[in-house]
Write a protein that holds these residues in place. Structure first.
Motif, PDB file in Angstrom:
ATOM      1  N   ALA A   5       0.826  -1.207   0.000  1.00  0.00           N
ATOM      2  CA  ALA A   5       0.000   0.000   0.000  1.00  0.00           C
ATOM      3  C   ALA A   5       0.860   1.258   0.000  1.00  0.00           C
ATOM      4  CB  ALA A   5      -0.938   0.001   1.214  1.00  0.00           C
ATOM      5  N   GLY A   6       1.916   1.243   0.800  1.00  0.00           N
ATOM      6  CA  GLY A   6       2.798   2.408   0.881  1.00  0.00           C
ATOM      7  C   GLY A   6       3.503   2.691  -0.422  1.00  0.00           C
ATOM      8  N   CYS A   7       3.952   1.655  -1.098  1.00  0.00           N
ATOM      9  CA  CYS A   7       4.629   1.839  -2.382  1.00  0.00           C
ATOM     10  C   CYS A   7       3.676   2.441  -3.408  1.00  0.00           C
ATOM     11  CB  CYS A   7       5.180   0.502  -2.863  1.00  0.00           C
ATOM     12  SG  CYS A   7       6.205   0.629  -4.343  1.00  0.00           S
ATOM     13  N   ALA A   8       2.448   1.926  -3.455  1.00  0.00           N
ATOM     14  CA  ALA A   8       1.458   2.475  -4.386  1.00  0.00           C
ATOM     15  C   ALA A   8       1.164   3.934  -4.063  1.00  0.00           C
ATOM     16  CB  ALA A   8       0.185   1.633  -4.357  1.00  0.00           C
ATOM     17  N   ALA A   9       1.017   4.246  -2.783  1.00  0.00           N
ATOM     18  CA  ALA A   9       0.722   5.623  -2.381  1.00  0.00           C
ATOM     19  C   ALA A   9       1.863   6.571  -2.713  1.00  0.00           C
ATOM     20  CB  ALA A   9       0.413   5.673  -0.887  1.00  0.00           C
ATOM     21  N   ALA A  19       1.811   4.484 -13.675  1.00  0.00           N
ATOM     22  CA  ALA A  19       2.933   4.768 -12.773  1.00  0.00           C
ATOM     23  C   ALA A  19       3.164   3.614 -11.807  1.00  0.00           C
ATOM     24  CB  ALA A  19       2.673   6.062 -12.003  1.00  0.00           C
ATOM     25  N   ILE A  20       2.112   3.118 -11.206  1.00  0.00           N
ATOM     26  CA  ILE A  20       2.266   2.023 -10.252  1.00  0.00           C
ATOM     27  C   ILE A  20       2.754   0.767 -10.962  1.00  0.00           C
ATOM     28  CG2 ILE A  20       1.002   0.478  -8.699  1.00  0.00           C
ATOM     29  CD1 ILE A  20      -0.628   3.006  -7.878  1.00  0.00           C
ATOM     30  N   ASP A  21       2.191   0.491 -12.133  1.00  0.00           N
ATOM     31  CA  ASP A  21       2.602  -0.692 -12.894  1.00  0.00           C
ATOM     32  C   ASP A  21       4.073  -0.632 -13.295  1.00  0.00           C
ATOM     33  OD1 ASP A  21       1.898  -3.215 -14.185  1.00  0.00           O
ATOM     34  OD2 ASP A  21       2.189  -2.130 -16.073  1.00  0.00           O
ATOM     35  N   VAL A  31       7.470  -2.694  -4.980  1.00  0.00           N
ATOM     36  CA  VAL A  31       6.861  -3.729  -4.147  1.00  0.00           C
ATOM     37  C   VAL A  31       5.777  -4.479  -4.907  1.00  0.00           C
ATOM     38  CG1 VAL A  31       5.589  -4.199  -2.017  1.00  0.00           C
ATOM     39  CG2 VAL A  31       7.427  -2.504  -2.019  1.00  0.00           C
ATOM     40  N   THR A  32       4.835  -3.770  -5.509  1.00  0.00           N
ATOM     41  CA  THR A  32       3.767  -4.484  -6.218  1.00  0.00           C
ATOM     42  C   THR A  32       4.303  -5.188  -7.458  1.00  0.00           C
ATOM     43  OG1 THR A  32       3.054  -2.454  -7.349  1.00  0.00           O
ATOM     44  CG2 THR A  32       1.901  -3.046  -5.312  1.00  0.00           C
ATOM     45  N   ARG A  33       5.285  -4.605  -8.114  1.00  0.00           N
ATOM     46  CA  ARG A  33       5.908  -5.284  -9.264  1.00  0.00           C
ATOM     47  C   ARG A  33       6.575  -6.589  -8.812  1.00  0.00           C
ATOM     48  NH1 ARG A  33       7.388  -2.566 -13.970  1.00  0.00           N
ATOM     49  NH2 ARG A  33       9.405  -3.610 -13.916  1.00  0.00           N
ATOM     50  N   THR A  34       7.225  -6.557  -7.682  1.00  0.00           N
ATOM     51  CA  THR A  34       7.883  -7.746  -7.149  1.00  0.00           C
ATOM     52  C   THR A  34       6.858  -8.807  -6.763  1.00  0.00           C
ATOM     53  OG1 THR A  34       9.740  -6.427  -6.358  1.00  0.00           O
ATOM     54  CG2 THR A  34       9.446  -8.610  -5.359  1.00  0.00           C
ATOM     55  N   LEU A  35       5.779  -8.404  -6.119  1.00  0.00           N
ATOM     56  CA  LEU A  35       4.748  -9.371  -5.747  1.00  0.00           C
ATOM     57  C   LEU A  35       4.136 -10.033  -6.980  1.00  0.00           C
ATOM     58  CD1 LEU A  35       2.968  -7.421  -2.883  1.00  0.00           C
ATOM     59  CD2 LEU A  35       4.302  -9.535  -2.660  1.00  0.00           C
ATOM     60  N   LYS A  36       3.959  -9.281  -8.041  1.00  0.00           N
ATOM     61  CA  LYS A  36       3.387  -9.844  -9.272  1.00  0.00           C
ATOM     62  C   LYS A  36       4.311 -10.860  -9.917  1.00  0.00           C
ATOM     63  CE  LYS A  36       0.579  -5.847 -10.461  1.00  0.00           C
ATOM     64  NZ  LYS A  36       0.415  -4.725 -11.384  1.00  0.00           N
ATOM     65  N   SER A  37       5.605 -10.669  -9.788  1.00  0.00           N
ATOM     66  CA  SER A  37       6.547 -11.569 -10.456  1.00  0.00           C
ATOM     67  C   SER A  37       6.948 -12.774  -9.610  1.00  0.00           C
ATOM     68  CB  SER A  37       7.802 -10.806 -10.885  1.00  0.00           C
ATOM     69  OG  SER A  37       8.559 -10.424  -9.744  1.00  0.00           O
ATOM     70  N   ALA A  38       6.593 -12.778  -8.329  1.00  0.00           N
ATOM     71  CA  ALA A  38       6.899 -13.884  -7.410  1.00  0.00           C
ATOM     72  C   ALA A  38       8.342 -14.375  -7.552  1.00  0.00           C
ATOM     73  CB  ALA A  38       5.920 -15.031  -7.621  1.00  0.00           C
ATOM     74  N   PRO A  39       9.317 -13.532  -7.197  1.00  0.00           N
ATOM     75  CA  PRO A  39      10.720 -13.931  -7.338  1.00  0.00           C
ATOM     76  C   PRO A  39      11.090 -15.012  -6.312  1.00  0.00           C
ATOM     77  CG  PRO A  39      10.591 -11.924  -6.076  1.00  0.00           C
ATOM     78  CD  PRO A  39       9.183 -12.234  -6.550  1.00  0.00           C
ATOM     79  N   PRO A  40      12.170 -15.728  -6.583  1.00  0.00           N
ATOM     80  CA  PRO A  40      12.636 -16.710  -5.591  1.00  0.00           C
ATOM     81  C   PRO A  40      13.014 -15.989  -4.295  1.00  0.00           C
ATOM     82  CG  PRO A  40      14.096 -16.640  -7.515  1.00  0.00           C
ATOM     83  CD  PRO A  40      13.017 -15.641  -7.738  1.00  0.00           C
ATOM     84  N   THR A  41      12.845 -16.659  -3.193  1.00  0.00           N
ATOM     85  CA  THR A  41      13.208 -16.092  -1.892  1.00  0.00           C
ATOM     86  C   THR A  41      14.091 -17.082  -1.147  1.00  0.00           C
ATOM     87  OG1 THR A  41      11.148 -16.944  -0.975  1.00  0.00           O
ATOM     88  CG2 THR A  41      11.151 -14.648  -1.666  1.00  0.00           C
ATOM     89  N   PRO A  42      15.358 -17.167  -1.579  1.00  0.00           N
ATOM     90  CA  PRO A  42      16.258 -18.132  -0.924  1.00  0.00           C
ATOM     91  C   PRO A  42      16.482 -17.763   0.537  1.00  0.00           C
ATOM     92  CG  PRO A  42      17.469 -16.730  -2.452  1.00  0.00           C
ATOM     93  CD  PRO A  42      16.012 -16.399  -2.610  1.00  0.00           C
ATOM     94  N   LEU A  43      16.633 -18.764   1.356  1.00  0.00           N
ATOM     95  CA  LEU A  43      16.887 -18.587   2.779  1.00  0.00           C
ATOM     96  C   LEU A  43      18.274 -19.130   3.088  1.00  0.00           C
ATOM     97  CD1 LEU A  43      15.885 -17.946   5.687  1.00  0.00           C
ATOM     98  CD2 LEU A  43      14.999 -20.309   5.744  1.00  0.00           C
TER      99      LEU A  43
END
Length: 124
Positions: A38-42, A101-103, A108-120
């Motif tokens: 939400a913050g990134c979009a705002a 602009a948001i797209d 943050v929203t761009r990253t959520l849409k692309s579902a990148p790997p999240t290695p631990l």
């Protein structure tokens, strides 16, 4: 900090408490993810919106869980601002500009849409 209570900090001196659901004065990790979306979009839309409308810009992201409850099925983000002073063409132009602009710019929203790997990484 207490058990299950952590502090996230950045190099600019800001900090936020992170804890489990119900931890007094702390955000859960999911709440932080929603706040980030939400913050990134705002932040991305703010200049476009405030140049054209009066009043507050409010952003919200909702916690929509998968059936198992251990992941998010979606992260719907909503922006709210008063468009009553705009005609139909101005509303359409603002909507197009904000969505574009948001797209294109909201990391943050761009990253959520692309579902990148999240290695631990764990200690070895």
């Amino acid at each position: 900090m207490g058990q299950h209570d952590f502090v996230a900090t950045n190099d600019r001196g800001a900090s936020v408490r992170v804890g489990r659901k119900g931890a007094e004065g702390a955000f859960t990790p999911v709440e932080l993810l929603l706040a980030a979306a939400a913050g990134c979009a705002a932040v991305t839309a703010e200049t476009l919106v405030t140049r054209r409308v009066e009043g507050d810009l409010v952003a919200r992201a909702d916690d929509v869980r998968s059936p198992d409850g251990h992941s998010l099925a979606s992260v719907p983000v909503a922006l709210d601002y008063d468009i009553s002073g705009l005609d139909d063409a101005q509303r359409a132009a603002l909507e197009t500009a904000v969505l574009r602009a948001i797209d294109q710019l909201c990391t943050v929203t761009r990253t959520l849409k692309s579902a990148p790997p999240t290695p631990l990484t764990l200690p070895t």
